[in-house]
Motif scaffolding. Structure first.
Motif, mmCIF file in Angstrom:
data_model
loop_
_atom_site.group_PDB
_atom_site.id
_atom_site.type_symbol
_atom_site.label_atom_id
_atom_site.label_comp_id
_atom_site.label_asym_id
_atom_site.label_seq_id
_atom_site.Cartn_x
_atom_site.Cartn_y
_atom_site.Cartn_z
ATOM 1 N N ALA A 26 -20.539 -13.474 -19.533
ATOM 2 C CA ALA A 26 -20.340 -12.323 -19.062
ATOM 3 C C ALA A 26 -21.551 -12.434 -17.389
ATOM 4 C CB ALA A 26 -20.231 -10.541 -19.433
ATOM 5 N N ARG A 27 -22.485 -12.447 -18.471
ATOM 6 C CA ARG A 27 -23.974 -12.613 -17.385
ATOM 7 C C ARG A 27 -24.071 -13.827 -17.230
ATOM 8 N NH1 ARG A 27 -22.764 -8.778 -20.908
ATOM 9 N NH2 ARG A 27 -23.538 -7.067 -20.360
ATOM 10 N N PRO A 68 -30.086 -12.925 -17.897
ATOM 11 C CA PRO A 68 -31.538 -12.053 -17.343
ATOM 12 C C PRO A 68 -30.808 -10.572 -17.242
ATOM 13 C CG PRO A 68 -28.932 -12.952 -16.183
ATOM 14 C CD PRO A 68 -28.618 -13.427 -17.623
ATOM 15 N N GLY A 69 -31.526 -10.045 -17.362
ATOM 16 C CA GLY A 69 -31.988 -8.971 -17.960
ATOM 17 C C GLY A 69 -32.279 -8.362 -19.353
ATOM 18 N N TYR A 70 -32.627 -6.634 -19.623
ATOM 19 C CA TYR A 70 -32.601 -6.989 -20.812
ATOM 20 C C TYR A 70 -32.073 -6.258 -21.935
ATOM 21 C CZ TYR A 70 -36.367 -5.878 -17.813
ATOM 22 O OH TYR A 70 -37.171 -5.405 -16.804
ATOM 23 N N ASP A 71 -30.725 -6.577 -21.724
ATOM 24 C CA ASP A 71 -29.123 -5.841 -22.087
ATOM 25 C C ASP A 71 -28.359 -6.913 -23.870
ATOM 26 O OD1 ASP A 71 -28.201 -7.197 -20.777
ATOM 27 O OD2 ASP A 71 -26.848 -5.610 -20.255
ATOM 28 N N GLN A 75 -26.023 -5.349 -26.897
ATOM 29 C CA GLN A 75 -24.414 -5.411 -26.175
ATOM 30 C C GLN A 75 -24.043 -6.850 -27.358
ATOM 31 O OE1 GLN A 75 -22.825 -5.139 -24.061
ATOM 32 N NE2 GLN A 75 -23.929 -3.552 -23.087
ATOM 33 N N ARG A 79 -21.189 -5.339 -29.181
ATOM 34 C CA ARG A 79 -19.821 -6.203 -30.160
ATOM 35 C C ARG A 79 -19.288 -6.833 -31.352
ATOM 36 N NH1 ARG A 79 -18.966 -9.184 -23.975
ATOM 37 N NH2 ARG A 79 -19.640 -7.150 -22.943
ATOM 38 N N ALA A 82 -18.150 -4.158 -32.965
ATOM 39 C CA ALA A 82 -16.812 -3.659 -32.332
ATOM 40 C C ALA A 82 -15.914 -4.929 -33.130
ATOM 41 C CB ALA A 82 -16.522 -3.806 -31.093
ATOM 42 N N LYS A 176 -40.702 -1.950 -22.290
ATOM 43 C CA LYS A 176 -40.696 -2.255 -21.034
ATOM 44 C C LYS A 176 -39.154 -1.369 -20.621
ATOM 45 C CE LYS A 176 -40.767 -5.416 -18.378
ATOM 46 N NZ LYS A 176 -40.689 -6.767 -17.683
ATOM 47 N N ILE A 178 -37.033 0.437 -22.427
ATOM 48 C CA ILE A 178 -36.948 1.705 -23.129
ATOM 49 C C ILE A 178 -35.860 2.028 -22.831
ATOM 50 C CG2 ILE A 178 -37.711 3.662 -21.601
ATOM 51 C CD1 ILE A 178 -37.999 3.761 -25.129
ATOM 52 N N GLN A 179 -35.216 2.131 -21.119
ATOM 53 C CA GLN A 179 -33.378 2.199 -21.034
ATOM 54 C C GLN A 179 -32.961 2.333 -22.159
ATOM 55 O OE1 GLN A 179 -35.670 0.817 -19.487
ATOM 56 N NE2 GLN A 179 -34.350 -0.779 -18.429
ATOM 57 N N GLU A 180 -32.570 0.869 -22.472
ATOM 58 C CA GLU A 180 -31.726 0.399 -23.536
ATOM 59 C C GLU A 180 -31.887 0.833 -25.004
ATOM 60 O OE1 GLU A 180 -29.006 -1.478 -22.428
ATOM 61 O OE2 GLU A 180 -30.284 -2.623 -20.301
ATOM 62 N N GLU A 183 -30.194 4.333 -24.009
ATOM 63 C CA GLU A 183 -28.563 4.599 -24.042
ATOM 64 C C GLU A 183 -27.868 3.855 -25.397
ATOM 65 O OE1 GLU A 183 -27.071 5.358 -21.473
ATOM 66 O OE2 GLU A 183 -25.529 4.253 -21.817
ATOM 67 N N VAL B 151 -26.639 -8.548 -13.297
ATOM 68 C CA VAL B 151 -24.920 -9.386 -12.794
ATOM 69 C C VAL B 151 -23.727 -9.114 -12.947
ATOM 70 C CG1 VAL B 151 -26.099 -11.984 -12.991
ATOM 71 C CG2 VAL B 151 -25.819 -10.281 -15.560
ATOM 72 N N ILE B 152 -23.594 -7.749 -13.736
ATOM 73 C CA ILE B 152 -22.790 -7.474 -14.604
ATOM 74 C C ILE B 152 -22.370 -6.469 -12.899
ATOM 75 C CG2 ILE B 152 -20.880 -5.529 -15.545
ATOM 76 C CD1 ILE B 152 -21.995 -8.581 -17.417
ATOM 77 N N ARG B 157 -31.229 -3.519 -11.133
ATOM 78 C CA ARG B 157 -31.589 -2.962 -12.680
ATOM 79 C C ARG B 157 -32.909 -1.728 -12.686
ATOM 80 N NH1 ARG B 157 -31.457 -8.763 -14.269
ATOM 81 N NH2 ARG B 157 -33.962 -8.622 -14.745
ATOM 82 N N ARG B 162 -37.274 2.625 -10.793
ATOM 83 C CA ARG B 162 -38.274 2.968 -10.760
ATOM 84 C C ARG B 162 -39.408 2.842 -9.574
ATOM 85 N NH1 ARG B 162 -38.601 1.765 -16.667
ATOM 86 N NH2 ARG B 162 -37.048 3.088 -17.111
ATOM 87 N N LEU B 190 -12.795 -0.378 -26.215
ATOM 88 C CA LEU B 190 -12.241 -1.252 -27.401
ATOM 89 C C LEU B 190 -10.716 -1.570 -26.834
ATOM 90 C CD1 LEU B 190 -12.825 1.284 -30.515
ATOM 91 C CD2 LEU B 190 -13.567 -1.639 -30.396
ATOM 92 N N ASP B 194 -13.615 -6.186 -23.497
ATOM 93 C CA ASP B 194 -15.249 -6.119 -22.907
ATOM 94 C C ASP B 194 -15.302 -6.506 -21.048
ATOM 95 O OD1 ASP B 194 -17.296 -4.906 -24.903
ATOM 96 O OD2 ASP B 194 -16.418 -6.658 -25.399
ATOM 97 N N ASP B 198 -16.508 -4.201 -18.646
ATOM 98 C CA ASP B 198 -17.483 -4.669 -17.011
ATOM 99 C C ASP B 198 -17.129 -4.772 -15.730
ATOM 100 O OD1 ASP B 198 -19.509 -5.582 -19.017
ATOM 101 O OD2 ASP B 198 -18.501 -7.770 -19.175
ATOM 102 N N TYR B 221 -28.488 2.115 -14.824
ATOM 103 C CA TYR B 221 -29.873 2.340 -15.865
ATOM 104 C C TYR B 221 -29.990 1.343 -17.797
ATOM 105 C CZ TYR B 221 -32.925 4.892 -18.167
ATOM 106 O OH TYR B 221 -34.259 5.520 -19.175
ATOM 107 N N ALA B 222 -28.503 1.426 -17.708
ATOM 108 C CA ALA B 222 -28.447 0.951 -18.820
ATOM 109 C C ALA B 222 -26.764 1.275 -19.640
ATOM 110 C CB ALA B 222 -29.212 1.212 -20.354
#
Lengths: 342, 309
Positions: A26-27, A68-71, A75, A79, A82, A176, A178-180, A183, B151-152, B157, B162, B190, B194, B198, B221-222
């Motif tokens: 998905a990324r 890419p990204g921090y999540d 994620q 999942r 889930a 860095k 921290i938002q993840e 959330e 990417v999503i 980001r 910021r 759910l 997913d 997205d 944000y996240a």
């Protein structure tokens, strides 16, 4: 002596690999690049085969590098919680209460949490988990911990319909991204702690499951029954023995494991650890248990931890945790949780 | 490198191949081989690397740009330039015979023509960039760093956001901040999976963009949370804007998994004014906690409704 190895294939691919692949594709990650070097093939995932911890760790490290990204870790954690393809996960979803879900996690520990071991301590209406590596994770420690903690929070969301208020203490610096953390784990995160720890008020776990279905749960457990493995990793074995006799030196522990000191040393090194490291960790956890969670004073703690005098105690605590007893209490000031009378 | 765009330029690929092969055909027919002692190695290395890099440039231009006028002119100009460069390299190995000595006089002319075409192409590229910048308004703010794009949602980001917010603070401009969160998104995931989750995030990103002024900036944000920066906006305006976004998301009939029945989703927002001297992180944290409290409030209201029912 037998123990769990990096190479034992017992992790269901439909649970672990499928989740990682989903998140990464998905990324925009190429699946062939993602699976490169892991020894896992698409066909294996389709057939529902099993993989070894070392293969899944390779997959994690590829995912971390390519996404890419921090999540990514968060994620994957979401999942995993889930995922209902796996019978063990189905059992968790149909449990009586969240508490029972967690008990099932312990029962199927090697499937649900193959990399992180958690010592559970119940104290004054609160629950604490001190987290440890089952297998040496090396640089992936933070990534795997993030997955573990997010999966725990997500599981509570699925089972109770809302998130349980967990408190998280992590050994690393405030990151860095921290938002993840905010959330996915909430705002009760504390960094640069002496140990990785999760805390929760016990009453919030005992609530009943919104999807409760006893028949389906028992069916899932019945199907998953053959997956129960009463096997521990080498690191856990050694920790257990150290906790039993904290002053025993390496040769004595090796003897108890029916192996030579040199072999034990080598094996521990293969697991990215050493006897001293494990010993310090066990003692550090004991110190946190006595001083912080039970709130004992230095004399009582020293007695429980089998240390003869007060100066020796202070020095030892400093060596194991990096803090003197009073500093330790200050650093972990979010622990112990104060339970308000309801 | 992703080469999927390369194969969409059939005619340009033909031009490129002709310009690549023609110098060899010409020189082999018209030239006589030099002796090895006559080779000037410094020239061969210098001119050879220029020719090689030009070839790489043509290929990367073809691989990174969709077909169109600017691409056509860029590749045409570069190909002409490459043609001359190749002639230059090959005549280190071959000599023209006496009746074709004029070739050495004209071999640099294609390069000159190529440079002119490329200059025009660059001007057009500039116009194209301006047009694209307008398209990217509200997604980006006076600064471009593609590596920070999520990417999503295809928004930036939050680290990009910021940086921009801090810049605005440094310039002593006040701004309003809106944080926005989708209600009950984990249940949505759910229910529909997913992938659809997205896709919904992407749609919400579009909706937010449509509700913003040209100078505003929205980032992810996240998870299912977005942040919006509204420079020089008052609290009242920002609250209005947030309400408008809430309304427009509420009215979207999202069709998940090609179903014909629609799923309706709502969002909740929190608004605050960011003064130049306040801490951005603290402001964000407060907004986030406010949003989380709103979600708990909504949950308990729902539970009470169930009890009453």
């Amino acid at each position: 002596m037998t123990y769990l190895n990096y190479q034992d294939k017992y992790l269901p691919l439909e649970l672990y690999a499928a989740t990682v692949v989903d998140v990464c594709i998905a990324r925009g990650v190429n699946i062939n690049k993602l699976l490169r070097g892991t020894g896992v093939f698409k066909a294996d995932i389709i057939k529902g085969e099993h993989a070894s911890p070392s293969q899944i760790l390779r997959l994690f490290s590829n995912a971390q590098a390519l996404t890419p990204g921090y999540d990514c870790a968060f994620q994957i954690g979401r999942r995993l919680a889930a995922n209902q393809q796996n019978t063990v996960m189905q059992a968790l979803h149909y449990s009586r209460s969240f508490e029972e879900s967690l008990r099932l996690v312990t029962l199927f520990e090697n499937i649900c949490s193959p990399f992180i071991a958690a010592t559970f301590i119940k104290q004054n209406g609160s629950g604490y988990w001190l987290l440890k590596q089952k297998l040496g994770l090396g640089k992936l420690e933070q990534f795997v911990m993030e997955i573990f903690c997010t999966a725990l929070v997500s599981l509570s969301q699925h089972v109770l319909g809302h998130r349980v208020k967990f408190y998280f203490g992590f050994q690393w610096q405030k990151p860095k991204q921290i938002q993840e953390y905010e959330e996915n784990l909430g705002y009760r995160t504390y960094f640069e702690q002496p140990a990785n720890v999760i805390a929760v008020q016990w009453s919030s776990l005992a609530k009943s499951n919104v999807n409760r279905n006893d028949l389906l749960k028992r069916h899932a457990i019945h199907k998953a029954n053959k997956l129960i493995m009463c096997k521990f990793s080498l690191l856990e074995h050694v920790r257990y023995l150290i906790a039993g006799s904290p002053i025993a030196p390496l040769p004595q522990i090796a003897e108890q494991l029916k192996t030579s000191p040199a072999t034990l040393k080598r094996k521990l090194k293969e697991h990215g650890s050493s006897f001293k490291q494990l010993h310090d960790e066990v003692r550090k956890h004991q110190a946190i248990h006595c001083l912080i969670l039970q709130g004992l004073n230095n004399e009582q703690s020293a007695l429980l931890m089998d240390i003869s005098d007060a100066t020796n105690f202070r020095r030892s605590i400093k060596r194991w945790t990096g803090y003197t007893p009073s500093e330790l209490k200050k650093t972990c000031d979010f622990l112990p949780l104060i339970v308000l009378p309801s | 490198m992703n080469l999927s765009l390369l194969w969409r330029h059939t005619s340009l690929l033909v031009v490129f191949t002709v310009c690549l092969l023609l110098p060899f055909v010409l020189m082999i027919n018209l030239g006589i081989a030099k002796d090895v002692e006559e080779y000037k190695w410094t020239d061969i290395i210098g001119e050879g690397s220029v020719a090689l890099l030009t070839i790489l440039w043509v290929i990367s231009a073809l691989a990174s740009r969709p077909p169109g006028l600017v691409t056509r002119m860029l590749v045409l100009g570069l190909s002409c330039f490459m043609f001359s460069c190749l002639l230059d390299v090959i005549d280190e190995f071959l000599r023209y015979d006496s009746e074709h000595i004029w070739m050495s006089m004209v071999e640099s002319i294609p390069a000159a023509i190529g440079m002119i075409i490329m200059s025009v192409a660059l001007y057009l590229w500039h116009l194209e960039q301006l047009a694209l910048n307008r398209q990217l308004q509200r997604r980006e703010f006076e600064h471009r760093s593609f590596e920070k794009i999520d990417v999503i949602t295809q928004l930036y980001r939050v680290d990009y956001w910021r940086e921009r917010a801090e810049e605005i603070q440094q310039r002593n401009i006040s701004a309003a901040i809106v944080v926005l969160d989708i209600n009950d998104f984990s249940n949505f995931n759910l229910k529909f999976g997913d992938t659809e989750g997205d896709r919904f995030l992407r749609e919400v990103a579009h909706l937010i963009l449509m509700n913003l002024r040209p100078m505003d900036l929205v980032s992810r944000y996240a998870g299912d949370r977005f942040v919006i920066l509204l420079p020089e906006s008052t609290l009242a305006n920002a609250v209005d804007m947030a309400e408008q976004v809430e309304n427009s998301v509420k009215n979207v009939a999202f069709k998940a998994n090609e179903q014909t029945t629609a799923a309706f989703q709502s969002v909740r927002t929190a608004v605050r004014v960011l003064m130049p001297n306040t801490s951005l992180q603290q402001c964000l944290t407060e907004l986030n906690i406010e949003l989380d409290n709103k979600s708990q409030l909504a949950n308990s209201l729902q539970n009470n409704q169930h009890k009453v029912a």
